[in-house]
Design an enzyme around this catalytic site. Structure first.
Site, PDB file in Angstrom:
ATOM      1  N   CYS A  94      -0.807  -7.636  -1.273  1.00 22.28           N
ATOM      2  CA  CYS A  94      -0.743  -6.499  -0.333  1.00 22.28           C
ATOM      3  C   CYS A  94       0.385  -6.671   0.682  1.00 22.28           C
ATOM      4  O   CYS A  94       1.040  -5.700   1.063  1.00 22.28           O
ATOM      5  CB  CYS A  94      -2.041  -6.394   0.468  1.00 22.28           C
TER       6      CYS A  94
ATOM      7  N   ASP B  88       0.824  -1.209   0.000  1.00 17.96           N
ATOM      8  CA  ASP B  88       0.000   0.000   0.000  1.00 17.96           C
ATOM      9  C   ASP B  88       0.858   1.259   0.000  1.00 17.96           C
ATOM     10  O   ASP B  88       0.413   2.322  -0.443  1.00 17.96           O
ATOM     11  CB  ASP B  88      -0.893   0.054   1.258  1.00 17.96           C
TER      12      ASP B  88
ATOM     13  N   ASP C  55      -5.408  -4.088  -6.612  1.00 17.88           N
ATOM     14  CA  ASP C  55      -4.869  -5.451  -6.639  1.00 17.88           C
ATOM     15  C   ASP C  55      -5.826  -6.560  -6.199  1.00 17.88           C
ATOM     16  O   ASP C  55      -5.400  -7.704  -6.004  1.00 17.88           O
ATOM     17  CB  ASP C  55      -3.519  -5.534  -5.901  1.00 17.88           C
TER      18      ASP C  55
ATOM     19  N   ASP D 178      -2.203   5.994  -2.877  1.00 22.08           N
ATOM     20  CA  ASP D 178      -1.609   4.836  -2.215  1.00 22.08           C
ATOM     21  C   ASP D 178      -0.897   4.028  -3.304  1.00 22.08           C
ATOM     22  O   ASP D 178      -1.406   3.911  -4.428  1.00 22.08           O
ATOM     23  CB  ASP D 178      -2.696   3.953  -1.590  1.00 22.08           C
TER      24      ASP D 178
ATOM     25  N   HIS E 260      -7.495   0.479  -4.007  1.00 22.75           N
ATOM     26  CA  HIS E 260      -6.398  -0.397  -4.431  1.00 22.75           C
ATOM     27  C   HIS E 260      -6.840  -1.300  -5.584  1.00 22.75           C
ATOM     28  O   HIS E 260      -7.906  -1.882  -5.559  1.00 22.75           O
ATOM     29  CB  HIS E 260      -5.838  -1.212  -3.264  1.00 22.75           C
TER      30      HIS E 260
HETATM   31  O1  DAV Z   1     -11.573  -5.924  -2.820  1.00 19.36           O
HETATM   32  O2  DAV Z   1     -11.501  -5.204  -0.802  1.00 19.36           O
HETATM   33  C1  DAV Z   1      -8.666  -5.012  -1.339  1.00 19.36           C
HETATM   34  C2  DAV Z   1      -7.321  -4.448  -1.701  1.00 19.36           C
HETATM   35  C3  DAV Z   1      -6.448  -4.338  -0.519  1.00 19.36           C
HETATM   36  N1  DAV Z   1      -5.158  -3.713  -0.804  1.00 19.36           N
HETATM   37  C4  DAV Z   1     -11.033  -5.270  -1.939  1.00 19.36           C
HETATM   38  C5  DAV Z   1      -9.740  -4.561  -2.246  1.00 19.36           C
END
Ligand code: DAV
Length: 381
Positions: free
Chosen positions: A349, A106, A245, A194, A243
Site C-alpha cells: 500500500c 490506493d 492487496d 481505488d 483493496h
Molecule cells: O485486509 O484490511 C487492507 C488493504 C489496504 N490497502 C485488509 C485490507
C-alpha cells in the site's frame, strides 16, 4: 528518457513512490467508510488529525523503507502532503476532512506507460491525487511516452451509495452474506474504483469487486485497454472487501498467495488452473490484532513488496510469512513497518510502481470459459 513502465507486481523494481504520514487524519464517517472501519473497532466515530507522535513513528519507518529500497538500487520519489485537515466541498457532497498520502497504491494505478489517478470511492479521498502532482508533472516532462490519466471524477453524492446499507442490525455475518451475494455499499450509479483493487498481471487485470470498486469501473478499464482482459474477482470470506492487496498477492509468474480466510471461489479459479498458475494459502499473520487506530486487518502480513522474482520485502515481525517465502525460494528482506499500518496499510500500500523492467506478457494464453471476464454483453448494471 523512459521513466514510467510497469506491467505487474513482480518484475525487477527500479523506481517507485513511497508515501508520507504527515498531516494524516482519521476522516469523518461517510456512507462508504463505515464499511472500512470494522464494527467492533475503537476507531468508530473518531475523527481528526492523528497524534503527532504516531505520525513521527510512521514517518521514521517510511524513511527507513526508502533507505532499504535505495540500497537495492531502487529510485524513490515522495508525495507532497497537503494539509489534510481541511473540509472538502463539491457540488455533490461536503465532508469534514481529507485522509492522507501514506498509501500511494490506493490512488495511482500504473499500467505500462500510463499512470491513472483513480476515481476513488471515499469522499475524504477525492482530492488525494494532488499529493502526487509534482512527481507526475516531472514524469510528464521527462518521459515523452508517459500518459497521465484521470479516470472519470465521481460525484460521490447520495446516489453513489446505498444509504440504507447500515440500517438496522448489521452484523459481521450479514456483511459476509452480502459479500457472497456481491451486494456492496457502493452502487453502480457511476464509475468508482481505488487503484489498490486492481491486480496487474501483464495482459490481464484482476479487479476486486467490493466496497471500493464497482463493475462500471471494470467496464471503463476494458474500454481504455482494448488489448487487455479485465476480470472481476470477489472474495466471499471478507466482510470488508476493500483493496485486493491483503487478499490475493502475486509473487512471481505462476505463483499467487491467497488469504486463507478469503479464498477465491472455485469457478473463478478456472483461468488460473488452465494456465498452470499455482494459488497457495498465505501463511497466517504473527498477530491477532492490528495496531491501534488501524483500519486494516492483521492480513497486512501478506501486503508485501516484491522487488524481483527472487526478492521480497516483508514486515519484520511477520515471521510466518517470512518463513513461507523463504521456503518458496525467496530472499526475504525484513523491515519494521507496523507503526505505518494505521496510516493506510502495509508495504505494498505504501508504495506505487513507476518503473519495473519487463514488458506486457500474456500469462493466460489458454482461454477457458471464464466467468470473471468482463464483457459489455454480460454486464450486470
Ligand atoms: O485486509 O484490511 C487492507 C488493504 C489496504 N490497502 C485488509 C485490507
Amino acid at each position: 528518457m523512459k521513466v514510467v513502465n510497469s506491467w505487474n507486481d513482480f518484475d525487477p523494481l527500479k523506481h517507485c513512490i513511497v508515501g508520507r504520514a504527515d498531516n494524516c487524519c482519521i476522516a469523518p464517517s461517510e456512507p462508504a467508510s463505515k464499511v472500512k472501519v470494522p464494527l467492533d473497532s475503537p476507531m468508530r466515530g473518531m475523527t481528526g488529525p492523528r497524534p503527532l507522535d504516531t505520525v513521527e513513528k510512521a514517518n521514521a519507518q517510511l524513511d527507513n523503507l526508502v533507505k532499504v529500497l535505495e540500497g537495492r538500487g531502487v529510485k524513490v520519489d515522495r508525495p507532497d502532503a497537503l494539509q489534510w485537515n481541511q473540509a472538502v466541498v463539491t457540488p455533490h457532497f461536503m465532508t469534514g476532512s481529507m485522509f492522507g498520502c501514506m498509501p500511494p497504491r490506493d490512488v495511482l494505478l500504473t499500467i505500462g506507460r500510463d499512470i491513472i489517478c483513480t476515481s476513488m470511492s471515499f469522499r475524504s479521498r477525492f482530492f488525494e491525487h494532488y499529493a502526487y502532482s509534482r512527481v507526475l508533472r516531472k514524469y510528464f516532462e521527462q518521459d515523452p511516452e508517459f500518459r497521465w490519466i484521470y479516470s472519470p471524477r465521481p460525484e460521490l453524492g447520495d446516489a453513489s451509495f446505498d444509504l440504507h446499507y447500515f440500517d438496522g442490525d448489521v452484523t459481521e455475518e450479514t456483511l459476509l452474506e452480502r459479500t457472497a451475494k456481491k451486494y456492496f455499499v457502493s452502487t453502480e450509479h457511476e464509475i468508482l474504483f481505488d487503484a489498490a483493487d486492481v491486480l496487474r498481471l501483464g495482459k490481464d487485470l484482476f479487479v476486486q469487486h467490493g466496497s471500493t470498486t464497482n463493475l462500471k469501473a471494470m467496464e471503463w478499464l476494458r474500454r481504455m485497454y482494448p488489448d487487455m482482459r479485465v476480470h472481476a474477482v470477489n472474495f466471499p470470506g471478507d466482510p470488508y472487501p476493500i483493496h485486493i492487496d491483503a487478499t490475493f498477492v502475486p509473487l512471481r509468474p505462476g505463483l499467487i498467495i491467497n488469504n486463507p480466510e478469503r479464498p477465491l471461489p472455485k469457478e473463478q479459479r478456472k483461468i488460473f488452473e488452465a494456465n498452470d498458475w499455482e494459488i497457495v494459502e498465505a501463511a497466517k499473520s504473527a498477530h491477532t490484532e492490528p495496531p491501534p487506530l488501524c483500519y486494516s486487518s492483521v492480513w497486512l502480513s501478506m501486503n508485501l513488496l516484491v522487488l524481483d522474482h527472487k526478492t521480497v520485502i516483508v514486515e519484520e515481525s511477520e515471521v510466518y510469512q517470512q518463513e513461507q517465502l523463504d521456503k518458496l525460494g525467496f530472499e526475504v528482506i525484513p523491515v519494521p513497518f507496523r507503526d505505518a499500518y494505521p496510516f493506510g496499510g502495509g508495504l505494498h500500500c505504501a508504495t506505487a510502481d513507476v518503473y519495473r523492467e519487463g514488458t506486457c506478457q500474456d500469462y493466460f494464453p489458454n482461454q477457458v470459459d471464464d466467468p470473471t471476464l468482463i464483457t459489455y454483453e454480460n454486464r450486470a448494471w
